[in-house]
Scaffold this active site. Sequence first.
Site, PDB file in Angstrom:
ATOM      1  N   HIS A 201      -8.272  11.644   1.180  1.00 23.06           N
ATOM      2  CA  HIS A 201      -7.455  10.436   1.298  1.00 23.06           C
ATOM      3  C   HIS A 201      -6.214  10.692   2.161  1.00 23.06           C
ATOM      4  O   HIS A 201      -5.307   9.867   2.230  1.00 23.06           O
ATOM      5  CB  HIS A 201      -7.052  10.057  -0.145  1.00 23.06           C
ATOM      6  CG  HIS A 201      -6.584   8.683  -0.354  1.00 23.06           C
ATOM      7  ND1 HIS A 201      -5.324   8.404  -0.821  1.00 23.06           N
ATOM      8  CD2 HIS A 201      -7.188   7.495  -0.211  1.00 23.06           C
ATOM      9  CE1 HIS A 201      -5.179   7.093  -0.952  1.00 23.06           C
ATOM     10  NE2 HIS A 201      -6.288   6.518  -0.584  1.00 23.06           N
TER      11      HIS A 201
ATOM     12  N   ASP B 148      17.539   9.405  -7.932  1.00 27.28           N
ATOM     13  CA  ASP B 148      18.999   9.594  -7.909  1.00 27.28           C
ATOM     14  C   ASP B 148      19.593   9.347  -6.527  1.00 27.28           C
ATOM     15  O   ASP B 148      20.630   9.914  -6.189  1.00 27.28           O
ATOM     16  CB  ASP B 148      19.379  11.024  -8.358  1.00 27.28           C
ATOM     17  CG  ASP B 148      19.139  11.226  -9.847  1.00 27.28           C
ATOM     18  OD1 ASP B 148      18.870  10.238 -10.552  1.00 27.28           O
ATOM     19  OD2 ASP B 148      19.218  12.385 -10.293  1.00 27.28           O
TER      20      ASP B 148
ATOM     21  N   HIS C 205       0.829  -1.187   0.000  1.00 25.50           N
ATOM     22  CA  HIS C 205       0.000   0.000   0.000  1.00 25.50           C
ATOM     23  C   HIS C 205       0.876   1.254   0.000  1.00 25.50           C
ATOM     24  O   HIS C 205       0.387   2.379  -0.037  1.00 25.50           O
ATOM     25  CB  HIS C 205      -0.865  -0.069   1.266  1.00 25.50           C
ATOM     26  CG  HIS C 205      -2.064   0.775   1.245  1.00 25.50           C
ATOM     27  ND1 HIS C 205      -2.126   1.977   1.868  1.00 25.50           N
ATOM     28  CD2 HIS C 205      -3.255   0.580   0.651  1.00 25.50           C
ATOM     29  CE1 HIS C 205      -3.325   2.493   1.681  1.00 25.50           C
ATOM     30  NE2 HIS C 205      -4.027   1.672   0.943  1.00 25.50           N
TER      31      HIS C 205
ATOM     32  N   ASP D 111       1.709  18.968  18.943  1.00 20.20           N
ATOM     33  CA  ASP D 111       2.413  20.206  19.273  1.00 20.20           C
ATOM     34  C   ASP D 111       3.923  20.036  19.067  1.00 20.20           C
ATOM     35  O   ASP D 111       4.659  21.025  19.057  1.00 20.20           O
ATOM     36  CB  ASP D 111       2.102  20.635  20.710  1.00 20.20           C
ATOM     37  CG  ASP D 111       2.213  19.493  21.690  1.00 20.20           C
ATOM     38  OD1 ASP D 111       1.444  18.516  21.579  1.00 20.20           O
ATOM     39  OD2 ASP D 111       3.097  19.551  22.565  1.00 20.20           O
TER      40      ASP D 111
ATOM     41  N   LYS E  34       3.383   4.259  -0.958  1.00 17.77           N
ATOM     42  CA  LYS E  34       3.513   5.122  -2.121  1.00 17.77           C
ATOM     43  C   LYS E  34       4.685   6.067  -1.880  1.00 17.77           C
ATOM     44  O   LYS E  34       4.562   7.025  -1.124  1.00 17.77           O
ATOM     45  CB  LYS E  34       2.255   5.971  -2.333  1.00 17.77           C
ATOM     46  CG  LYS E  34       0.932   5.214  -2.234  1.00 17.77           C
ATOM     47  CD  LYS E  34       0.101   5.740  -1.101  1.00 17.77           C
ATOM     48  CE  LYS E  34      -1.155   4.967  -0.777  1.00 17.77           C
ATOM     49  NZ  LYS E  34      -1.488   3.749  -1.387  1.00 17.77           N
TER      50      LYS E  34
ATOM     51  N   LYS F 152      -3.443  11.079   5.109  1.00 20.32           N
ATOM     52  CA  LYS F 152      -3.038  10.150   6.165  1.00 20.32           C
ATOM     53  C   LYS F 152      -1.902  10.774   6.952  1.00 20.32           C
ATOM     54  O   LYS F 152      -0.737  10.441   6.750  1.00 20.32           O
ATOM     55  CB  LYS F 152      -2.578   8.824   5.545  1.00 20.32           C
ATOM     56  CG  LYS F 152      -3.733   8.025   4.967  1.00 20.32           C
ATOM     57  CD  LYS F 152      -3.273   7.181   3.828  1.00 20.32           C
ATOM     58  CE  LYS F 152      -4.364   6.336   3.229  1.00 20.32           C
ATOM     59  NZ  LYS F 152      -5.579   7.009   2.882  1.00 20.32           N
TER      60      LYS F 152
HETATM   61  C1  LIG Z   1      -8.249   2.904   2.665  1.00 23.08           C
HETATM   62  O1  LIG Z   1      -9.518   2.391   2.946  1.00 23.08           O
HETATM   63  C2  LIG Z   1     -10.464   2.461   1.910  1.00 23.08           C
HETATM   64  C3  LIG Z   1     -11.748   1.865   2.377  1.00 23.08           C
HETATM   65  O2  LIG Z   1     -11.569   0.550   2.834  1.00 23.08           O
HETATM   66  C4  LIG Z   1      -9.951   1.746   0.670  1.00 23.08           C
HETATM   67  O3  LIG Z   1     -10.857   1.900  -0.405  1.00 23.08           O
HETATM   68  C5  LIG Z   1      -8.620   2.327   0.294  1.00 23.08           C
HETATM   69  O4  LIG Z   1      -8.090   1.653  -0.808  1.00 23.08           O
HETATM   70  C6  LIG Z   1      -7.710   2.180   1.467  1.00 23.08           C
HETATM   71  N1  LIG Z   1      -6.409   2.520   1.061  1.00 23.08           N
HETATM   72  C7  LIG Z   1      -5.921   3.696   0.783  1.00 23.08           C
HETATM   73  C8  LIG Z   1      -5.202   3.903  -0.496  1.00 23.08           C
HETATM   74  O5  LIG Z   1      -5.998   4.590   1.551  1.00 23.08           O
END
Ligand SMILES: *[C@@H]1O[C@H](CO)[C@@H](O)[C@H](O)[C@H]1NC(C)=O
Length: 484
Positions: free
Chosen positions: A410, A203, A196, A417, A198, A412
């Site tokens: 999306h 270089d 998952h 502080d 990214k 994350k």
């Molecule tokens: C995060 O959760 C959602 C819902 O389950 C999902 O569609 C998504 O692919 C997940 N991953 C990412 C890239 O955040």
Amino acid sequence: MKTDIPYNQLMDLEWRRQESNRKAQAYSRCVIALATVATVLLAATALYNILTQKGPSSHPTPSSSLHVGQGESCSDPCKIILLESIPEGLEFNSSTANPSIYQAWLNLMSEARSSIDIASFYWTLTNKDTGTHHPTAYQGETVLKELAKLSGQLSVRIAVNTPPESQPQGDLRLLNDSGADIRTVNMRQLTTGVLHTKFWVVDKKHIYIGSANMDWRSLTQVKELGVVVYNCSCLAADLGKIFEAYWFLGESQSIPSPWPTSFSTLYNKDTPLQLALNDTPSSVYLSSSPPSFCAAGRTPDLQSILSVMDDAQSFIYIAVMNYLPTMEFSHPKRYWEDIDTQLRRVAYERQVKVRLLISCWGSTQPVMLSFLKSLASVYDFKTKLDIQVRLFVVPASPEQKEIPFARVNHNKYMVTDKVAYIGTSNWSGDYFVHTAGSALVVNQTASQSQEPTVQSQLRAVFERDWSSDYSTPVTQHTNLKNIC
Ligand SMILES: *[C@@H]1O[C@H](CO)[C@@H](O)[C@H](O)[C@H]1NC(C)=O
Ligand SMILES: *[C@@H]1O[C@H](CO)[C@@H](O)[C@H](O)[C@H]1NC(C)=O
Ligand SMILES: *[C@@H]1O[C@H](CO)[C@@H](O)[C@H](O)[C@H]1NC(C)=O
Ligand SMILES: *[C@@H]1O[C@H](CO)[C@@H](O)[C@H](O)[C@H]1NC(C)=O
Ligand SMILES: *[C@@H]1O[C@H](CO)[C@@H](O)[C@H](O)[C@H]1NC(C)=O
């Protein structure tokens, strides 16, 4: 209801069919064993370095002229820039704005002289991939074209989660035909998760990390947050080790235990890398998940999150797409308390103010709202209990609604502080136990400089979003149907 099932969800459905329970238990035993080995190895390495007065002997990427080791610092002139993708049409009443992820990817490609390494979940950079005809796919299509051109000129390596049959593979085929080296990592077989992560390493000195997938929608239709760091070979060398682990797994298809020492790191939550980011003294480290992918010295992503929360004194702001105190994809159902408990603990024991900005869209699971209501009820003015939750909705025109898996926040990240934490994982158990993800933690509390810190910039992004009209407070009466 949407008729298209997003590719990510297809993968999620596949997970759901799996019996991950048994494996999870086997993993946690293995993780404890690994952690013990790692601790011993790390201690031995540190002792050796102290005794011999030198840095790590097995630095796999000596692109930096320095040998950076524990207690030493990195003298690279690292430049860090916070990045965002703001979906088409979203407007804030705020002067807080950051350069786009699209622009950073173009810059990285134009800077590249010898190599580009990309860790990725899936590739849908064109309208063709998604069966759409949307003008805002232009940015993604440009990135793919440019990357294909470079694939014939320099070393381009791509580690990608093994694509299910259902997923379009045109982009990967084009890159392969253009000369890129591609390895698929069969996470389903390795850990019952997905790759998952990214990030980019260019270089061996510039890096990008963040929430955006290699997807045209991540550049123009999904709200994303990331960071690019230029001219920073010490940090790039460390992220390079995480890339090399995926690259290795793409070939071996089994997880080494323990990992060879070339994958170990000296930089973690206890001994972060000391460097100057934008001329500001900083300590940084990269965390990684799942724990079985962590070589000696690497802080697992969950430990990183829990320790950042532990360190907060006045506030913790969190912006994530999904938040669930469960193993989201496990059968039978399993509760997963680590993060949820930590938030309640710091709110109760130390009166730390907690704010969660969670995404709400057509596919939001109703159970998530129940757990968020529970968290939001940890509020009492008199005793200074102060957890608040809001739902962020990215509005969509009828035309935008037609785009599958888009118009959602999306992000994350977490900002306290003290520090900024920029990650790639949703916040539910699976992402820390089975799924490969990584995060950058930046600590600039020692800074005396006038330059804005990453922490202050990230805080401004959070406050902009939190106070915008796109956010709605979660109360006991909140009904998803009325919001998203
Ligand atoms: C995060 O959760 C959602 C819902 O389950 C999902 O569609 C998504 O692919 C997940 N991953 C990412 C890239 O955040
Ligand atoms: C890339 O192309 C080669 C042939 O040039 C082929 O053998 C290989 O399977 C391709 N790899 C991918 C990931 O498509
Ligand atoms: C990186 O360093 C080079 C060489 O010193 C410099 O020309 C370039 O502007 C730097 N890049 C950034 C983004 O600061
Ligand atoms: C940030 O650095 C300070 C020292 O400057 C340290 O006390 C603190 O624990 C660090 N915080 C985190 C989360 O690493
Ligand atoms: C911006 O402010 C105007 C006027 O107060 C308001 O109507 C609008 O909804 C605000 N937009 C956002 C995104 O907060």
